[in-house]
Enzyme design. Structure first.
Site, short mmCIF file in Angstrom:
data_model
loop_
_atom_site.label_atom_id
_atom_site.label_comp_id
_atom_site.label_asym_id
_atom_site.label_seq_id
_atom_site.Cartn_x
_atom_site.Cartn_y
_atom_site.Cartn_z
N GLY A 61 0.83 -1.20 0.00
CA GLY A 61 0.00 0.00 0.00
C GLY A 61 0.86 1.25 0.00
N GLY B 135 0.53 5.81 0.78
CA GLY B 135 -0.27 6.95 1.23
C GLY B 135 0.56 8.21 1.21
N GLY B 136 0.06 9.23 1.93
CA GLY B 136 0.72 10.52 1.91
C GLY B 136 2.08 10.52 2.58
N GLY C 8 4.18 7.70 2.68
CA GLY C 8 5.14 6.76 2.12
C GLY C 8 4.49 5.49 1.61
CB THR D 3 3.15 -0.46 3.57
OG1 THR D 3 2.88 0.72 4.32
CG2 THR D 3 3.33 -1.62 4.51
CE LYS E 69 3.89 1.91 8.30
NZ LYS E 69 3.00 2.30 9.43
CG ASP F 101 -5.72 6.60 9.52
OD1 ASP F 101 -6.82 7.06 9.15
OD2 ASP F 101 -4.90 6.11 8.73
#
Length: 417
Positions: free
Chosen positions: A28, A30-31, A33, A35, A51, A152
């Site tokens: 995955g 996101g903003g 970085g 994974t 990560k 989150d």
């Protein structure tokens, strides 16, 4: 270090990092970085999660912010040791990149589990969600006791490991340490995060977190409540909230008991002060679900009551809507009174209603929203008087018990929308 640190390309499968970890696939991004799933060659190719911190941006300020986030998450994860939180294994910097290494959870996110249910035309049941909350709330209590707010929580960040029945809370990359949580004199102490570090998924994070950057344990509890109603209804939060009033309308899409609905509504309160302030409070409420309310004998003896042998036979329309049916009790009767009391013959069994039991239950739950606990008595009497009533007529009879015309209209709309 050059500014290119912030715009490194995705790492290809098969690449070895830090002369130890072999990248298998991207899990995955996101903003902050990406994974990756990786194998640890120094631990017999054990699977782990790598990560990479690589938020988009440029300049020294962005670089320094990235380093600070990296150090903060490493410190947070290092202090968390719980069987329902992935273990922190290592952190390092290499090839102009920052990395954290965590235990790999072999399982499915609750987003994936919900999609599987939806493909079968169903969602999670009330009993399943109650048990799910009971399994997760101790984890959240543990996190908050360590002065950390997850910030989150959503179905994407809760997993069910393969072959196990306890959910695991993942992705503490947006965790936020809060100072003196347990020592502050203010019961509703909150921490200002700052607009530059605002995180949280829209629809799941509460308004104060998204708009003002304020977060507290009740913020996590709000997001947990949103996740619970999403699992119950199988619908995205955007469909569960009225776009004009910004009020939750999740009741339209599922049927749950009144007591559990009250717990969920308190979790979803818009104002932090009106929510539960700790996971322990929520757990205590869930433990009481379904337990009968027992009135102490001493209290009963002190009540100046009228003798009512069976409240359900008294006729709901004779009581005030504000009257609690649990306070309708039989007062002590002397031996002489018992001798003078005529024998009450058992009544014949009422006719079976032709209405769907689930529809009846939903009508009672919706009516209780407007007139309180007396709704159960109103429904019972209406069914006894008109056992073969149509759904439309049944709703009309119940709506007549709501004094406010606008509220009665809304009651009808909620049942037939």
């Amino acid at each position: 270090m050059s500014q290119s640190f912030l715009i490194k390309p995705e790492i290809a499968s098969g690449t070895m990092i830090d002369n130890r970890y072999i990248i298998q696939q991207l899990l995955g991004h996101g903003g902050l970085g990406r994974t990756y799933l990786a194998f640890d060659t120094r631990r017999f190719n054990e699977a782990c999660v790598l990560k990479e911190f690589a938020p988009t941006g440029s300049g020294e300020n962005a670089l320094e912010k990235c380093r600070n986030l990296f150090k903060r998450e490493a410190k947070i994860l290092h202090h968390l040791e719980h069987p329902q939180i992935p273990r922190f294994l290592a952190c390092f910097e290499g090839d102009g990149r920052l990395f954290l290494v965590q235990e790999f959870v072999d399982g499915k996110t609750y987003s994936a589990l919900l999609r599987e249910r939806q493909n079968q035309g169903r969602a999670f049941s009330e009993g399943e969600v109650i048990q799910w909350l009971k399994n997760l709330l101790p984890v959240l209590e543990y996190v908050h006791q360590h002065n950390i707010i997850h910030r989150d929580i959503s179905p994407d960040n809760i997993m069910l490991p393969e072959g196990k029945n306890l959910p695991v809370l993942i992705d503490f990359g947006v965790g936020k340490q809060i100072a003196d949580l347990n020592e502050g004199s203010n019961a509703y102490h909150m921490t200002f995060v700052g607009k530059m570090s605002l995180v949280g998924k829209v629809g799941y994070a509460p308004r104060e977190q998204i708009s003002l950057g304020l977060c507290s344990p009740s913020s996590d509890l709000y997001a947990l409540g949103v996740t619970a109603v999403v699992l119950l209804t199988g619908r995205d939060p955007s469909f569960l909230m009225d776009q004009y009033s910004l009020e939750w309308r999740w009741h339209f899409y599922t049927n749950v008991s009144n007591d559990f609905a009250q717990v969920l509504d308190k979790l979803l309160a818009d104002t932090p002060k009106q929510r539960y302030q700790s996971s322990k409070q929520v757990l205590a409420e869930l433990q009481r679900l379904g337990q009968p309310q027992v009135i102490p004998q001493s209290t009963i003896l002190d009540l100046p009551t009228t003798v009512i042998a069976n409240p359900s036979q008294a006729g709901a329309r004779g009581y005030s809507h504000n009257q609690d049916p649990e306070t309708i009790v039989s007062s002590p009767i002397s031996s002489s009174q018992k001798q003078q009391t005529p024998e009450i013959k058992p009544q014949t069994q009422p006719q079976q209603s032709s209405l769907n039991p689930a529809f009846i239950q939903r009508c009672q739950q919706e009516l209780a929203y407007y007139i309180g606990p007396i709704a159960s008595l109103v429904v019972e009497e209406t069914l006894a008087e008109t056992p073969h009533v149509s759904p439309y007529q049944f709703v009309e009879f119940l709506a007549a018990e709501i004094a406010d015309a606008a509220a009665a209209f809304e009651f009808r709309k909620r049942l037939f929308s």
